[in-house]
Write a protein that holds these residues in place. Structure first.
Motif, PDB file in Angstrom:
ATOM      1  N   HIS A  29      -2.723  -2.675   8.886  1.00  0.00           N
ATOM      2  CA  HIS A  29      -1.781  -1.607   8.566  1.00  0.00           C
ATOM      3  C   HIS A  29      -2.470  -0.256   8.736  1.00  0.00           C
ATOM      4  O   HIS A  29      -3.379   0.085   7.991  1.00  0.00           O
ATOM      5  N   TYR A  33      -0.574   4.901   1.925  1.00  0.00           N
ATOM      6  CA  TYR A  33       0.039   5.917   1.073  1.00  0.00           C
ATOM      7  C   TYR A  33      -0.514   5.810  -0.336  1.00  0.00           C
ATOM      8  O   TYR A  33      -0.784   4.724  -0.830  1.00  0.00           O
ATOM      9  N   HIS A  48      -0.422  10.589   2.621  1.00  0.00           N
ATOM     10  CA  HIS A  48      -0.229   9.570   3.645  1.00  0.00           C
ATOM     11  C   HIS A  48      -1.339   9.673   4.685  1.00  0.00           C
ATOM     12  O   HIS A  48      -1.591  10.753   5.227  1.00  0.00           O
ATOM     13  N   SER A  94       0.833   0.252   1.858  1.00  0.00           N
ATOM     14  CA  SER A  94       0.491   0.292   3.281  1.00  0.00           C
ATOM     15  C   SER A  94       1.651  -0.241   4.101  1.00  0.00           C
ATOM     16  O   SER A  94       2.504  -0.997   3.605  1.00  0.00           O
ATOM     17  N   SER A  95       1.711   0.209   5.344  1.00  0.00           N
ATOM     18  CA  SER A  95       2.759  -0.258   6.241  1.00  0.00           C
ATOM     19  C   SER A  95       2.230  -0.307   7.662  1.00  0.00           C
ATOM     20  O   SER A  95       1.263   0.376   8.008  1.00  0.00           O
ATOM     21  N   ARG A  98       5.457   3.816  10.555  1.00  0.00           N
ATOM     22  CA  ARG A  98       5.674   4.910   9.617  1.00  0.00           C
ATOM     23  C   ARG A  98       7.130   5.320   9.453  1.00  0.00           C
ATOM     24  O   ARG A  98       7.419   6.332   8.852  1.00  0.00           O
ATOM     25  N   GLN A 104       6.995  -0.593   3.221  1.00  0.00           N
ATOM     26  CA  GLN A 104       5.745  -0.239   2.571  1.00  0.00           C
ATOM     27  C   GLN A 104       5.478  -1.302   1.500  1.00  0.00           C
ATOM     28  O   GLN A 104       6.322  -1.554   0.652  1.00  0.00           O
TER      29      GLN A 104
ATOM     30  N   ASP B  98       8.761   8.620   6.509  1.00  0.00           N
ATOM     31  CA  ASP B  98       7.603   7.931   5.960  1.00  0.00           C
ATOM     32  C   ASP B  98       7.318   8.290   4.514  1.00  0.00           C
ATOM     33  O   ASP B  98       6.435   7.725   3.894  1.00  0.00           O
TER      34      ASP B  98
END
Lengths: 115, 112
Positions: A29, A33, A48, A94-95, A98, A104, B98
């Motif tokens: 990932h 964040y 971020h 985390s992802s 975006r 997330q 985001d």
């Protein structure tokens, strides 16, 4: 597959001391964040990262907070010196991508208490 | 100023009853999400709605996104004690996909 992990789970420190929180995102990932929930308030965005770069740090409360993500893997959030109002639960997420289509995944949080 | 107002903040009902939780804003969101959070854990995503008027179902849970994309609701049919927990609505504003904005949450307690 391991989820997002955070360390420590709890931290109790005195006003004026320094504390460093760590977040290990899900492997692969790029987006990481930090969020914070202060008692009685909603979870709020702090910053971020995309890989090792800070993409958005508009939510950081002040310059006592320093976030790093060297190497684009794990991240640390240091509070120095800590103040009473910094108490709360700090979440990392985390992802893969975006956008809002990219979920997330949140860690369990670090509960910080400043006395 | 809170961008996402969630109501009620607390709800305690008997098993088998129906309930609705609301999430309102004066801002337009590109998507709204509902999370469930258990003690000692982080929020876990239940659903994301992205189209105005969209309805999604997850077993006994029904999620709806308002036509104007400013509000959402979570309806639980025949609530069970296992539904007890903290439900959070959250959203991503237009052009800020985001950055998630959260409501304060609804603490739901289902009595057996």
């Amino acid at each position: 597959e391991a989820g997002v992990t955070q360390f420590p789970s709890h931290s109790v420190i005195e006003k004026g001391q320094t504390v460093t929180l760590r977040c290990d995102p899900i492997s692969g990932h790029d987006n990481l964040y930090w969020y914070r929930r202060v008692m009685g308030k909603e979870i709020k965005f702090l910053l971020h990262f995309v890989k090792e770069s800070k993409q958005d740090e508009s939510g950081m409360p002040n310059n006592r907070f320093l976030a790093e993500r060297t190497g684009g893997t794990y991240s640390t959030l240091k509070v120095q010196p800590a103040e009473l109002e910094d108490s709360g639960v700090y979440f990392c997420a985390s992802s893969l991508g975006r956008t809002s289509y990219n979920e997330q995944f949140f860690g369990p949080g670090t509960r910080l208490t400043v006395l | 100023t809170q961008l996402l107002e969630q109501s009620p903040q607390f709800l305690s009902i008997q098993e088998g009853e129906n309930l609705t939780v609301y999430c309102n804003s004066s801002s337009v969101f590109s998507s709204l999400q509902w999370y469930r959070q258990e003690p000692g854990e982080g929020p876990v995503l239940l659903v994301t709605v992205v189209t105005g008027g969209e309805v999604k179902k997850l077993k006994r849970l029904t999620f709806q996104f308002g036509d104007a994309r400013k509000d959402s609701s979570l309806h639980i049919t025949a609530a069970q004690p296992g539904d007890t927990g903290l439900y959070l609505c959250a959203g991503c504003r237009m052009n800020r996909d985001d950055k998630i904005i959260f409501g304060k949450g609804t603490r739901l307690h289902i009595l057996p």
